[in-house]
Design an enzyme around this catalytic site. Structure first.
Site, PDB file in Angstrom:
ATOM      1  N   ARG A  36     -84.504  11.698  35.509  1.00 26.61           N
ATOM      2  CA  ARG A  36     -84.875  11.356  34.062  1.00 26.61           C
ATOM      3  C   ARG A  36     -84.476  10.042  33.902  1.00 26.61           C
ATOM      4  O   ARG A  36     -83.384   9.702  33.756  1.00 26.61           O
ATOM      5  CB  ARG A  36     -84.000  12.497  33.085  1.00 26.61           C
ATOM      6  CG  ARG A  36     -84.062  12.181  31.813  1.00 26.61           C
ATOM      7  CD  ARG A  36     -83.040  13.030  31.048  1.00 26.61           C
ATOM      8  NE  ARG A  36     -83.154  12.645  29.715  1.00 26.61           N
ATOM      9  CZ  ARG A  36     -82.248  12.988  28.742  1.00 26.61           C
ATOM     10  NH1 ARG A  36     -81.041  13.574  29.243  1.00 26.61           N
ATOM     11  NH2 ARG A  36     -82.449  12.862  27.342  1.00 26.61           N
ATOM     12  N   ALA A  49     -79.498  15.560  23.037  1.00 24.20           N
ATOM     13  CA  ALA A  49     -80.305  15.283  21.645  1.00 24.20           C
ATOM     14  C   ALA A  49     -79.618  16.146  20.665  1.00 24.20           C
ATOM     15  O   ALA A  49     -79.692  15.424  19.562  1.00 24.20           O
ATOM     16  CB  ALA A  49     -81.487  15.410  21.797  1.00 24.20           C
ATOM     17  N   PRO A  77     -79.433  19.512  26.400  1.00 22.49           N
ATOM     18  CA  PRO A  77     -81.054  19.658  26.707  1.00 22.49           C
ATOM     19  C   PRO A  77     -81.054  18.478  27.629  1.00 22.49           C
ATOM     20  O   PRO A  77     -80.642  17.445  27.371  1.00 22.49           O
ATOM     21  CB  PRO A  77     -81.471  19.654  25.656  1.00 22.49           C
ATOM     22  CG  PRO A  77     -80.645  19.443  24.445  1.00 22.49           C
ATOM     23  CD  PRO A  77     -79.484  19.773  24.892  1.00 22.49           C
ATOM     24  N   ASN A  78     -81.739  18.732  28.717  1.00 21.96           N
ATOM     25  CA  ASN A  78     -82.428  17.769  29.397  1.00 21.96           C
ATOM     26  C   ASN A  78     -81.422  17.048  30.482  1.00 21.96           C
ATOM     27  O   ASN A  78     -81.846  16.258  31.144  1.00 21.96           O
ATOM     28  CB  ASN A  78     -83.203  16.652  28.743  1.00 21.96           C
ATOM     29  CG  ASN A  78     -84.260  17.195  27.879  1.00 21.96           C
ATOM     30  OD1 ASN A  78     -85.085  18.113  28.316  1.00 21.96           O
ATOM     31  ND2 ASN A  78     -84.212  16.861  26.325  1.00 21.96           N
ATOM     32  N   ARG A 130     -78.760   1.929  21.463  1.00 19.93           N
ATOM     33  CA  ARG A 130     -80.066   2.439  21.642  1.00 19.93           C
ATOM     34  C   ARG A 130     -80.769   2.676  20.141  1.00 19.93           C
ATOM     35  O   ARG A 130     -80.237   2.114  19.106  1.00 19.93           O
ATOM     36  CB  ARG A 130     -79.913   3.831  22.526  1.00 19.93           C
ATOM     37  CG  ARG A 130     -79.488   3.482  23.850  1.00 19.93           C
ATOM     38  CD  ARG A 130     -79.408   4.702  24.582  1.00 19.93           C
ATOM     39  NE  ARG A 130     -80.694   5.292  24.890  1.00 19.93           N
ATOM     40  CZ  ARG A 130     -81.125   6.434  25.504  1.00 19.93           C
ATOM     41  NH1 ARG A 130     -79.871   7.262  25.780  1.00 19.93           N
ATOM     42  NH2 ARG A 130     -82.222   6.969  25.667  1.00 19.93           N
ATOM     43  N   ASN A 170     -71.296  17.191  26.796  1.00 18.25           N
ATOM     44  CA  ASN A 170     -72.644  16.162  26.289  1.00 18.25           C
ATOM     45  C   ASN A 170     -73.688  17.028  25.950  1.00 18.25           C
ATOM     46  O   ASN A 170     -74.199  17.747  26.466  1.00 18.25           O
ATOM     47  CB  ASN A 170     -72.804  15.500  27.611  1.00 18.25           C
ATOM     48  CG  ASN A 170     -73.991  14.514  27.443  1.00 18.25           C
ATOM     49  OD1 ASN A 170     -74.655  14.280  26.345  1.00 18.25           O
ATOM     50  ND2 ASN A 170     -74.341  13.791  28.295  1.00 18.25           N
ATOM     51  N   HIS A 219     -70.975  10.679  26.296  1.00 21.37           N
ATOM     52  CA  HIS A 219     -72.524  10.240  26.299  1.00 21.37           C
ATOM     53  C   HIS A 219     -72.431   9.664  27.631  1.00 21.37           C
ATOM     54  O   HIS A 219     -71.695   8.401  27.692  1.00 21.37           O
ATOM     55  CB  HIS A 219     -72.889   9.572  25.239  1.00 21.37           C
ATOM     56  CG  HIS A 219     -72.890  10.377  24.029  1.00 21.37           C
ATOM     57  ND1 HIS A 219     -74.136  11.638  24.091  1.00 21.37           N
ATOM     58  CD2 HIS A 219     -72.302  10.751  23.024  1.00 21.37           C
ATOM     59  CE1 HIS A 219     -73.748  12.358  23.056  1.00 21.37           C
ATOM     60  NE2 HIS A 219     -72.495  11.896  22.557  1.00 21.37           N
ATOM     61  N   ASP A 270     -70.435  23.433  14.317  1.00 26.72           N
ATOM     62  CA  ASP A 270     -69.576  24.428  13.825  1.00 26.72           C
ATOM     63  C   ASP A 270     -69.099  25.438  14.710  1.00 26.72           C
ATOM     64  O   ASP A 270     -67.962  26.032  14.618  1.00 26.72           O
ATOM     65  CB  ASP A 270     -70.671  25.263  12.874  1.00 26.72           C
ATOM     66  CG  ASP A 270     -70.863  24.633  11.403  1.00 26.72           C
ATOM     67  OD1 ASP A 270     -70.065  23.598  11.158  1.00 26.72           O
ATOM     68  OD2 ASP A 270     -71.802  25.086  10.704  1.00 26.72           O
ATOM     69  N   SER A 276     -74.971   7.149  28.268  1.00 34.23           N
ATOM     70  CA  SER A 276     -75.538   6.009  27.971  1.00 34.23           C
ATOM     71  C   SER A 276     -74.723   5.514  26.613  1.00 34.23           C
ATOM     72  O   SER A 276     -74.223   6.354  26.040  1.00 34.23           O
ATOM     73  CB  SER A 276     -76.994   5.989  27.563  1.00 34.23           C
ATOM     74  OG  SER A 276     -77.380   7.060  26.330  1.00 34.23           O
ATOM     75  N   TYR A 313     -79.852   6.565  32.557  1.00 41.02           N
ATOM     76  CA  TYR A 313     -78.793   7.933  33.221  1.00 41.02           C
ATOM     77  C   TYR A 313     -78.419   7.685  34.480  1.00 41.02           C
ATOM     78  O   TYR A 313     -77.906   8.448  35.055  1.00 41.02           O
ATOM     79  CB  TYR A 313     -79.516   9.302  32.798  1.00 41.02           C
ATOM     80  CG  TYR A 313     -80.006   9.173  31.266  1.00 41.02           C
ATOM     81  CD1 TYR A 313     -78.791   9.226  30.421  1.00 41.02           C
ATOM     82  CD2 TYR A 313     -81.283   9.331  30.798  1.00 41.02           C
ATOM     83  CE1 TYR A 313     -79.220   9.398  28.805  1.00 41.02           C
ATOM     84  CE2 TYR A 313     -81.480   9.688  29.520  1.00 41.02           C
ATOM     85  CZ  TYR A 313     -80.401   9.496  28.630  1.00 41.02           C
ATOM     86  OH  TYR A 313     -80.685   9.663  27.219  1.00 41.02           O
ATOM     87  N   GLU A 358     -66.023  14.446  23.400  1.00 44.79           N
ATOM     88  CA  GLU A 358     -67.656  14.354  23.543  1.00 44.79           C
ATOM     89  C   GLU A 358     -68.074  13.021  24.514  1.00 44.79           C
ATOM     90  O   GLU A 358     -67.165  11.970  24.423  1.00 44.79           O
ATOM     91  CB  GLU A 358     -68.129  13.771  22.054  1.00 44.79           C
ATOM     92  CG  GLU A 358     -69.683  13.365  21.857  1.00 44.79           C
ATOM     93  CD  GLU A 358     -70.040  13.015  20.428  1.00 44.79           C
ATOM     94  OE1 GLU A 358     -69.208  13.296  19.557  1.00 44.79           O
ATOM     95  OE2 GLU A 358     -71.136  12.458  20.292  1.00 44.79           O
ATOM     96  N   HIS A 401     -77.218  14.398  17.902  1.00 42.63           N
ATOM     97  CA  HIS A 401     -77.737  14.132  16.852  1.00 42.63           C
ATOM     98  C   HIS A 401     -78.171  14.882  15.714  1.00 42.63           C
ATOM     99  O   HIS A 401     -78.442  14.486  14.508  1.00 42.63           O
ATOM    100  CB  HIS A 401     -78.717  13.077  17.211  1.00 42.63           C
ATOM    101  CG  HIS A 401     -78.220  12.090  18.513  1.00 42.63           C
ATOM    102  ND1 HIS A 401     -77.452  11.310  18.554  1.00 42.63           N
ATOM    103  CD2 HIS A 401     -78.865  12.001  19.611  1.00 42.63           C
ATOM    104  CE1 HIS A 401     -77.312  10.883  19.869  1.00 42.63           C
ATOM    105  NE2 HIS A 401     -78.324  11.443  20.247  1.00 42.63           N
ATOM    106  N   ARG A 424     -79.644   7.656  17.562  1.00 45.00           N
ATOM    107  CA  ARG A 424     -78.690   8.035  18.278  1.00 45.00           C
ATOM    108  C   ARG A 424     -77.438   7.714  17.795  1.00 45.00           C
ATOM    109  O   ARG A 424     -76.424   7.886  18.643  1.00 45.00           O
ATOM    110  CB  ARG A 424     -79.154   7.489  19.716  1.00 45.00           C
ATOM    111  CG  ARG A 424     -80.410   8.090  20.497  1.00 45.00           C
ATOM    112  CD  ARG A 424     -80.410   7.562  21.809  1.00 45.00           C
ATOM    113  NE  ARG A 424     -81.924   7.715  22.532  1.00 45.00           N
ATOM    114  CZ  ARG A 424     -82.400   8.786  22.759  1.00 45.00           C
ATOM    115  NH1 ARG A 424     -81.816   9.947  22.824  1.00 45.00           N
ATOM    116  NH2 ARG A 424     -83.563   8.623  23.153  1.00 45.00           N
TER     117      ARG A 424
END
Ligand code: DQA
Length: 147
Positions: free
Chosen positions: A21, A81, A13-14, A111, A78, A104, A91, A106, A26, A102, A84, A115
Site C-alpha cells: 500500500r 483512517a 483499516p488497510n 498530509r 494505529n 502513525h 469511547d 506517516s 508507508y 497512538e 480521524h 488527517r
C-alpha cells in the site's frame, strides 16, 4: 479465544496492506514484518504482547472490550483512517480504562488537512507520528517504561 497479554497492538483499516500500500508513504515492510519486529523487542524486554488487525470499526471496539475484560492494561493503536472519524473507538478505549499510545507511520500533520484531527489523541498517554514503523517499537518501550 483468550488474548491474555498486558500490552495489545491494534491496527485498523488497510494496515493489512502494508508492504504494497503506497510504499512511498508507508514503506515496504508488511504488517507481519512489523509484528515480528515488535515481538522480537517484546521478548528482549521480557513482556507479552498481542496483535490484532481489522478493517471494521465494530470489530475493533469488540476487541478493545475483550482486551480489557481479559486484563490487558495498555494498547498501542494505529487506527488508520478511523483515527480521524471514530468516536466509537475513542469511547471504547476511554470506557475500558486502559492506557493507550497512538501510532502513525506517516507524519499525518504533513498530509491532507483531514488527517490532522484525531479522535484518539486527547485521551492518549502519548502519540508517535511520522517515524515509520519504528513508532511501533518506540511505543512498546514507552509502555514498558510506564510499567
Ligand atoms: C496512518 C495515517 C492515516 O491517516 C491513514 O488513514 C492510515 C495510516 C499512518 O499510519 O500513517 O491508514 O494511520
Amino acid at each position: 479465544m483468550p488474548i491474555t497479554a498486558p500490552i495489545a497492538y491494534i491496527n485498523g483499516p488497510n494496515l493489512n496492506l502494508l508492504g504494497t500500500r503506497e510504499p512511498e508513504i508507508y514503506g515496504s515492510e508488511t504488517l507481519a514484518d512489523v509484528e515480528a519486529k515488535v515481538a522480537r523487542l517484546a521478548s528482549k524486554l521480557g513482556v507479552a504482547v498481542s496483535f490484532f488487525q481489522s478493517n471494521s470499526e465494530g470489530a475493533i471496539c469488540d476487541h478493545i472490550h475483550q482486551l480489557a475484560a481479559e486484563g490487558a492494561t495498555q494498547v498501542v493503536i494505529n487506527a488508520g483512517a478511523y483515527t480521524h472519524t471514530s468516536v466509537a473507538i475513542a469511547d471504547a478505549l476511554a470506557g475500558t480504562g486502559m492506557r493507550w499510545i497512538e501510532v502513525h507511520i506517516s507524519n499525518v500533520y504533513a498530509r491532507e488537512a483531514f488527517r490532522h484531527h484525531s479522535t484518539l489523541s486527547a485521551g492518549a498517554a502519548g502519540v508517535i507520528v511520522g517515524v515509520g514503523t519504528l513508532g511501533y517499537e518506540l511505543a512498546l518501550r514507552a509502555c514498558v517504561d510506564a510499567g
